[in-house]
Design a protein around this motif. Structure first.
Motif, PDB file in Angstrom:
ATOM      1  N   HIS A   1      29.716  33.964  53.867  1.00 43.13           N
ATOM      2  CA  HIS A   1      30.955  34.272  53.149  1.00 43.13           C
ATOM      3  C   HIS A   1      32.017  34.775  54.118  1.00 43.13           C
TER       4      HIS A   1
ATOM      5  N   PRO B   1      34.904  30.385  49.842  1.00 42.50           N
ATOM      6  CA  PRO B   1      36.126  30.860  49.177  1.00 42.50           C
ATOM      7  C   PRO B   1      36.951  29.735  48.561  1.00 42.50           C
TER       8      PRO B   1
ATOM      9  N   ALA C   1      35.224  28.898  45.319  1.00 45.50           N
ATOM     10  CA  ALA C   1      35.506  29.981  44.371  1.00 45.50           C
ATOM     11  C   ALA C   1      36.912  29.839  43.801  1.00 45.50           C
TER      12      ALA C   1
ATOM     13  N   SER D   1      38.330  28.491  39.619  1.00 44.93           N
ATOM     14  CA  SER D   1      38.940  29.607  38.889  1.00 44.93           C
ATOM     15  C   SER D   1      39.668  29.174  37.621  1.00 44.93           C
TER      16      SER D   1
ATOM     17  N   GLY E   1      42.180  33.550  43.673  1.00 41.54           N
ATOM     18  CA  GLY E   1      41.083  34.530  43.675  1.00 41.54           C
ATOM     19  C   GLY E   1      39.936  34.204  44.609  1.00 41.54           C
TER      20      GLY E   1
ATOM     21  N   ARG F   1      39.290  37.083  47.354  1.00 44.20           N
ATOM     22  CA  ARG F   1      38.716  38.302  46.783  1.00 44.20           C
ATOM     23  C   ARG F   1      37.287  38.080  46.308  1.00 44.20           C
ATOM     24  N   ARG F   2      37.049  36.960  45.607  1.00 40.14           N
ATOM     25  CA  ARG F   2      35.714  36.718  45.068  1.00 40.14           C
ATOM     26  C   ARG F   2      34.697  36.523  46.186  1.00 40.14           C
ATOM     27  N   SER F   3      35.072  35.820  47.230  1.00 37.92           N
ATOM     28  CA  SER F   3      34.157  35.597  48.324  1.00 37.92           C
ATOM     29  C   SER F   3      33.831  36.909  49.041  1.00 37.92           C
TER      30      SER F   3
ATOM     31  N   ASP G   1      33.887  39.871  47.662  1.00 36.23           N
ATOM     32  CA  ASP G   1      33.014  40.625  46.750  1.00 36.23           C
ATOM     33  C   ASP G   1      31.565  40.132  46.849  1.00 36.23           C
ATOM     34  N   LEU G   2      31.389  38.815  46.927  1.00 39.00           N
ATOM     35  CA  LEU G   2      30.044  38.254  47.015  1.00 39.00           C
ATOM     36  C   LEU G   2      29.392  38.588  48.347  1.00 39.00           C
TER      37      LEU G   2
END
Length: 359
Positions: free
Chosen positions: A242, A272, A275, A279, A314, A317-319, A321-322
């Motif tokens: 990630h 990412p 992700a 979205s 997003g 941010r999502r990547s 977070d993961l």
């Protein structure tokens, strides 16, 4: 023996004589130690290759230039050798144990990088022209094959024979499968994040898990602890990927050694990006349109636009977070081994650094 770069090396059985850092040393100290332990073994092993394969391999590893003149470009961060050595240390091995396994894992990894650069047509690697640009497609391909075969031979030298060979072979088969999936994603518009994560688990996580298992085997760990260390490495590999994919879009080229937006330019379905594409936002639809084989994505302004869309959808941010979630999973697996915390401290330190690095 003497390498093409003219450096006298020690034998594999004499590797690991570099003084081990204290247990509370920082991550970059452990990575430097891994390079010091592993480099002599790598040099001796590569020195046994056919002269032309040796020249390509040594260039790729940063030991010499295309004419065989010594340089010090370096062969990367030494993450996988460090995992081997630190897993062996956590299992209670004496300092220096598992040098051959550390070198074998690095050879397998660098073999995959040689092949990846050919497949992706990446022009640079570690701040220098990629090997295929210097030696041609055939030269880089054959050198990568030679390095992989050498890794399989070398991994058996730490005293674990067939089990160690089977661990490396399984990891190689998994990352080859992951590469096939990665290639297939380029022709699809509907890749899910679950599919992309499975691909990354095979392409990156499997070898990092194998590195930890090989260290555990060299350190005499039982199957339960070896499996736990393997799971730690696999989850850490996902966190690592990630971060790597985030840097492939938003990283500083001066630190990463890759051009800005290189993954976007290649239209990679990185974590990412997938992700962002999944979205369901207007930005995702616009990014998907840019990700067609329209040459407009080849100019700098289009690349900046694609990066901005991926962020606004997003994906960044999502990547991130993961990455943090997979790091937490990795540390839970390490706790589950029951190994003494002082022995596992360097692994924890390295894991936190890898999941938060900027290069």
């Amino acid at each position: 023996m003497t390498t093409a770069g003219g450096t006298r090396t020690r034998t594999a059985t004499g590797a690991g004589t570099a003084a081990e850092p204290p247990g509370d040393a920082g991550p970059e100290t452990w990575l430097r130690h891994a390079r010091e332990v592993t480099d002599p073994v790598l040099r001796e092993a590569v020195g046994t290759l056919h002269p032309r394969a040796r020249t390509v391999a040594g260039y790729h590893l940063g030991w010499w230039d295309a004419q065989g003149r010594p340089v010090s470009a370096g062969w990367g961060k030494a993450v996988r050798p460090a995992l081997v050595l630190l897993a062996a240390r956590a299992a209670g091995a004496r300092p220096g144990t598992a040098g051959s396994s550390a070198a074998a894992v690095q050879l397998a990894h660098d073999s995959s990088l040689l092949h990846d650069d050919i497949i992706d047509r990446d022009a640079t690697r570690r701040h220098r022209p990629a090997a295929w640009r210097v030696f041609g497609l055939a030269g880089a391909l054959l050198a990568g094959d030679a390095m992989l075969a050498l890794a399989v031979s070398l991994v058996r030298e730490d005293g674990r024979g067939t089990p160690a060979g089977a661990v490396l072979n399984d990891a190689v088969q998994q990352f080859i499968g992951g590469q096939f999936e990665d290639i297939g994603f380029e022709e699809r518009a509907d890749v899910s994040l679950t599919e992309c994560t499975t691909m990354a688990a095979r392409k990156t996580g499997a070898l990092m898990g194998a590195a930890c298992r090989l260290g555990a085997l060299a350190g005499g760990a039982d199957e339960t602890r070896a499996t736990g260390l393997d799971a730690f490495g696999r989850s850490l590999g996902l966190a690592f990927q990630h971060v790597d994919d985030l840097l492939g879009i938003w990283g500083d080229p001066g630190a990463t050694g890759k051009p800005a937006g290189a993954d976007l330019h290649a239209r990679k379905k990185s974590l990412p990006v997938v992700a962002a594409l999944s979205s369901g936002t207007p930005e995702a639809a616009e990014l998907a349109a840019l990700y067609t084989r329209d040459p407009s994505l080849d100019d700098a302004e289009a690349l900046r636009r694609a990066a901005a869309l991926a962020e606004r959808a997003g994906g960044r941010r999502r990547s991130a977070d993961l990455a943090r979630r997979h790091l937490s999973e990795a540390l839970d697996h390490l706790d589950g081994t029951g190994l003494p915390r002082p022995g596992t401290r360097p692994l924890r330190t390295l894991a936190h650094w890898l999941a938060g690095r900027d290069h």
